[in-house]
Scaffold this motif. Structure first.
Motif, short mmCIF file in Angstrom:
data_model
loop_
_atom_site.label_atom_id
_atom_site.label_comp_id
_atom_site.label_asym_id
_atom_site.label_seq_id
_atom_site.Cartn_x
_atom_site.Cartn_y
_atom_site.Cartn_z
N GLN A 67 -38.74 -15.10 0.01
CA GLN A 67 -38.79 -16.32 0.80
C GLN A 67 -38.39 -16.09 2.24
O GLN A 67 -38.69 -16.91 3.11
CB GLN A 67 -37.88 -17.38 0.17
CG GLN A 67 -38.41 -17.98 -1.12
CD GLN A 67 -37.47 -19.01 -1.72
OE1 GLN A 67 -36.26 -18.99 -1.47
NE2 GLN A 67 -38.01 -19.92 -2.52
N ALA A 68 -37.72 -14.97 2.49
CA ALA A 68 -37.20 -14.70 3.84
C ALA A 68 -37.92 -13.58 4.57
O ALA A 68 -38.11 -13.65 5.78
CB ALA A 68 -35.70 -14.37 3.76
N THR A 69 -38.33 -12.54 3.83
CA THR A 69 -38.82 -11.36 4.53
C THR A 69 -39.71 -10.50 3.63
O THR A 69 -39.90 -10.80 2.45
CB THR A 69 -37.62 -10.52 5.03
OG1 THR A 69 -38.09 -9.46 5.86
CG2 THR A 69 -36.83 -9.93 3.87
N GLY A 70 -40.25 -9.42 4.22
CA GLY A 70 -41.04 -8.46 3.48
C GLY A 70 -40.27 -7.18 3.25
O GLY A 70 -39.04 -7.14 3.32
N VAL A 71 -41.00 -6.09 3.02
CA VAL A 71 -40.37 -4.82 2.67
C VAL A 71 -39.50 -4.29 3.82
O VAL A 71 -38.36 -3.87 3.60
CB VAL A 71 -41.44 -3.78 2.30
CG1 VAL A 71 -40.79 -2.42 2.03
CG2 VAL A 71 -42.24 -4.23 1.08
N LEU A 72 -40.04 -4.31 5.05
CA LEU A 72 -39.27 -3.77 6.18
C LEU A 72 -37.98 -4.55 6.40
O LEU A 72 -36.91 -3.97 6.60
CB LEU A 72 -40.13 -3.78 7.45
CG LEU A 72 -41.34 -2.85 7.45
CD1 LEU A 72 -42.13 -2.99 8.76
CD2 LEU A 72 -40.89 -1.40 7.27
N GLY A 73 -38.07 -5.86 6.36
CA GLY A 73 -36.88 -6.68 6.53
C GLY A 73 -35.88 -6.46 5.41
O GLY A 73 -34.66 -6.48 5.63
N HIS A 218 -44.81 -6.46 6.01
CA HIS A 218 -44.33 -7.38 7.04
C HIS A 218 -44.11 -8.76 6.45
O HIS A 218 -44.92 -9.24 5.65
CB HIS A 218 -45.33 -7.43 8.19
CG HIS A 218 -45.60 -6.08 8.79
ND1 HIS A 218 -44.71 -5.42 9.60
CD2 HIS A 218 -46.67 -5.25 8.64
CE1 HIS A 218 -45.21 -4.25 9.95
NE2 HIS A 218 -46.40 -4.12 9.38
N GLY A 219 -43.04 -9.41 6.87
CA GLY A 219 -42.63 -10.64 6.20
C GLY A 219 -43.16 -11.94 6.75
O GLY A 219 -42.77 -13.00 6.26
N GLY A 220 -43.99 -11.93 7.76
CA GLY A 220 -44.49 -13.19 8.26
C GLY A 220 -44.33 -13.33 9.76
O GLY A 220 -44.03 -12.36 10.46
N PRO A 221 -44.50 -14.53 10.27
CA PRO A 221 -44.51 -14.75 11.73
C PRO A 221 -43.16 -14.64 12.41
O PRO A 221 -43.08 -14.41 13.61
CB PRO A 221 -45.07 -16.17 11.86
CG PRO A 221 -44.69 -16.84 10.58
CD PRO A 221 -44.78 -15.78 9.53
N GLN A 222 -42.07 -14.82 11.68
CA GLN A 222 -40.75 -14.76 12.30
C GLN A 222 -40.41 -13.34 12.76
O GLN A 222 -40.95 -12.36 12.23
CB GLN A 222 -39.67 -15.24 11.32
CG GLN A 222 -39.67 -16.74 11.06
CD GLN A 222 -38.50 -17.15 10.19
OE1 GLN A 222 -38.22 -16.50 9.19
NE2 GLN A 222 -37.82 -18.22 10.57
N SER A 223 -39.52 -13.25 13.72
CA SER A 223 -39.07 -11.94 14.18
C SER A 223 -38.30 -11.24 13.06
O SER A 223 -37.78 -11.90 12.15
CB SER A 223 -38.16 -12.08 15.41
OG SER A 223 -36.94 -12.71 15.05
N VAL A 228 -34.20 -10.95 8.69
CA VAL A 228 -33.00 -10.31 8.14
C VAL A 228 -31.84 -11.30 8.08
O VAL A 228 -31.09 -11.35 7.09
CB VAL A 228 -32.62 -9.06 8.98
CG1 VAL A 228 -31.26 -8.52 8.55
CG2 VAL A 228 -33.70 -7.99 8.85
N ARG A 229 -31.69 -12.08 9.14
CA ARG A 229 -30.60 -13.07 9.17
C ARG A 229 -30.69 -14.03 7.98
O ARG A 229 -29.67 -14.44 7.40
CB ARG A 229 -30.66 -13.87 10.47
CG ARG A 229 -29.48 -14.80 10.69
CD ARG A 229 -29.67 -15.68 11.91
NE ARG A 229 -30.75 -16.64 11.71
CZ ARG A 229 -30.61 -17.80 11.05
NH1 ARG A 229 -29.43 -18.13 10.54
NH2 ARG A 229 -31.63 -18.61 10.90
N SER A 230 -31.91 -14.36 7.60
CA SER A 230 -32.12 -15.31 6.50
C SER A 230 -31.69 -14.74 5.15
O SER A 230 -31.52 -15.50 4.18
CB SER A 230 -33.59 -15.73 6.43
OG SER A 230 -33.98 -16.39 7.62
N GLN A 286 -46.12 -11.20 -1.59
CA GLN A 286 -44.90 -11.89 -1.17
C GLN A 286 -44.97 -13.38 -1.43
O GLN A 286 -43.98 -13.98 -1.88
CB GLN A 286 -44.65 -11.63 0.32
CG GLN A 286 -43.36 -12.27 0.84
CD GLN A 286 -43.16 -12.04 2.32
OE1 GLN A 286 -43.81 -11.19 2.92
NE2 GLN A 286 -42.27 -12.81 2.93
N ARG A 287 -46.11 -13.99 -1.17
CA ARG A 287 -46.23 -15.44 -1.36
C ARG A 287 -46.00 -15.82 -2.81
O ARG A 287 -45.34 -16.83 -3.10
CB ARG A 287 -47.61 -15.92 -0.90
CG ARG A 287 -47.82 -17.42 -1.06
CD ARG A 287 -49.17 -17.86 -0.51
NE ARG A 287 -49.29 -17.58 0.92
CZ ARG A 287 -50.37 -17.84 1.64
NH1 ARG A 287 -51.44 -18.38 1.06
NH2 ARG A 287 -50.39 -17.58 2.92
#
Length: 503
Positions: A67-73, A218-223, A228-230, A286-287
């Motif tokens: 819900q927050a990020t992908g593999v890199l995050g 990649h986890g989506g449009p957010q930086s 990571v913060r999420s 991810q979705r």
């Protein structure tokens, strides 16, 4: 978590304080016989740390991270959490060695370093975090059963809350009668939680779908920073209780083994948590991961091996979480009891029944659990809400303890006779303090304000304690802290009423 020979010391880790250790402490409260504790070698000590740290939180990791990020995050998040929580674990190990007389629990460090009111806040916050964490267990159980009983939904429907409340008080009255089979329960729980996790990791490791994994990088449009913060409060939740590793020193054959076991055990658990999270990205996009019901590990395994995978994980989770609930309820009551024995909570909390169970502390624990449980009806995602609130409540005690270790290293206190390691301890304490402060910022204003709703009325206990001992309730500085807490609580209540603050 108490004075030797009187109060039970509980080794508490994420999801499951060691029930066998509670049994040992429980027995110590009803006997004056001195027994020699068998010393443990490094491998056994490390296994003890690992077995105790792995708890219910791991079963929710795939969905919470997706819900927050992908593999890199995810990789960055576990790297940050791994370093930060290891620094925090080492801080508690250092404090246990440098200040062995402060054995009343995490709050003792806050009290020694920053005064009685911050110490009270630390004790109360630590207790409240344990209670809210217990609510997350009931939500997770009912969400698991919701796959079979639709009326339970995601664990926060009216019927789910009512059934959970019945469970809370059933455990309450069972504990009042005394818990004498804790060690046996612990063995069952340990197998129940570890077996499905290891099975999950092995099956997914041999069933990797490269294309799915690449699509989840990649986890989506957010930086990346925002992603990571999420995840930060999630990582705190699964590592809650990391401070307990230091108390295993009394079991160690050699004192140096405590530090080694802490590091080895922590790294092993970190590798397990990271494996569960990252391997999940090889099974589903991810979705789809983000949309799974909790416990999301069950949905991931079912996607790979079929329906039996979900059943296998769900059964293990229910047994594990029920054991964890029992252990954390005992621990939460013990926090209040020990604080009251040390005259940091009202004296009525020291009341025990004929089974040496702290009845008043247990009653307060069950009441708070029930109250928070009832609030989950109004939550859009009850499990995530209770998980994040649990983490947020624990951050103040952790920050104050890390700050105390930093204070000792800066002043050189306890280092006059043994100056070796002061620079290393200073670095570790500084990193731990920065990490916990960063977590508070990462949690955001929402959970800080919601925490105030719990902290503000809890201050009544502090006032009662001061009055019992004929002391002024607040010093000027303490009153300022109290006023800030009350203002935060008022803002939070207003925000909930007006709808700009949600749970």
């Amino acid at each position: 978590m108490g004075a030797p020979g009187r109060c039970a010391r509980i080794e508490e880790f994420d999801g499951l304080p060691t029930l066998s250790s509670f049994a040992a402490g429980y027995a110590a409260k009803v006997t004056t016989r001195t027994e020699t504790v068998r010393k443990m070698p490094l491998p056994a000590l490390t296994a003890m740390v690992v077995g105790s740290m792995v708890g219910a939180g791991v079963f929710s990791l795939p969905r919470n991270f997706a819900q927050a990020t992908g593999v890199l995050g995810t990789l960055v998040a576990w790297l940050i959490a791994g370093i930060g929580m290891l620094m925090l674990a080492l801080v508690f190990q250092t404090l246990a060695v440098r200040k062995p007389q402060l054995d009343a629990g995490v709050y003792a460090y806050a009290k020694a370093g920053f005064g009685q009111f911050p110490g009270f806040f630390s004790a109360f916050g630590y207790w409240a975090s344990a209670c809210v964490g217990n609510v997350s267990y009931w939500v997770l159980i009912k969400s698991t059963l919701g796959a079979v009983v639709p009326a339970f939904g995601e664990g926060a429907t009216l019927i789910a809350v009512v059934v959970s409340a019945i469970g809370v008080w059933a455990f309450h009255f069972m504990i009042l009668r005394g818990v004498k089979e804790a060690a046996t329960i612990n063995q069952i729980v340990t197998v129940a939680k570890v077996l499905p996790i290891l099975t999950f990791v092995v099956i997914l490791a041999i069933s990797v779908k490269g294309g799915v994994f690449a699509g989840n990088l990649h986890g989506g449009p957010q930086s990346l920073f925002e992603q990571v913060r999420s995840t930060m409060l999630v990582t705190v939740f699964v590592f809650l209780g990391v401070e307990g590793a230091s108390v295993y020193s009394r079991y160690a054959r050699r004192r140096a083994d405590v530090g080694r076991a802490t590091v080895l055990g922590f790294l092993g658990v970190l590798a397990l948590f990271a494996s569960v999270t990252i391997l999940s990205y090889t099974a589903l996009p991810q979705r789809e991961l983000a949309g799974l019901r909790q416990p999301s590990m069950a949905g991931v395994l079912a996607a790979v091996v079929g329906p039996w995978g979900a059943t296998f994980v769900s059964i293990g989770l229910i047994v594990s979480v029920l054991g964890a609930y029992l252990a954390w309820t005992l621990m939460a009551a013990e926090v209040l009891y020990v604080a009251a024995k040390d005259r940091d909570m009202p004296a009525f909390l020291t009341r025990e029944n004929d089974q040496n169970v702290p009845v008043a502390a247990l009653l307060m624990t069950s009441v708070l659990i029930t109250c928070v449980l009832s609030i989950t009806i109004f939550s859009d995602d009850a499990f995530t809400f209770t998980l994040e609130l649990t983490s947020a409540l624990s951050l103040i005690p952790y920050l104050l303890a890390a700050g105390y270790a930093l204070q000792l290293a800066i002043k050189g206190e306890t280092y006059d006779l043994d100056p070796r390691g002061r620079r290393k301890d200073l670095t570790i304490a500084a990193l731990a303090t920065f990490y916990t402060a960063f977590l508070i910022v990462a949690a955001g204003l929402k959970f800080l304000l919601l925490s105030c709703i719990i902290y503000a009325p809890g201050t009544v206990l502090f006032a009662l304690t001061r009055r019992e001992h004929g002391m002024r309730v607040f010093s000027p500085a303490e009153f300022v802290l109290f006023a800030i807490t009350v203002i935060g609580a008022v803002i939070a209540v207003a925000g909930l009423a007006m709808g700009w603050l949600t749970i």
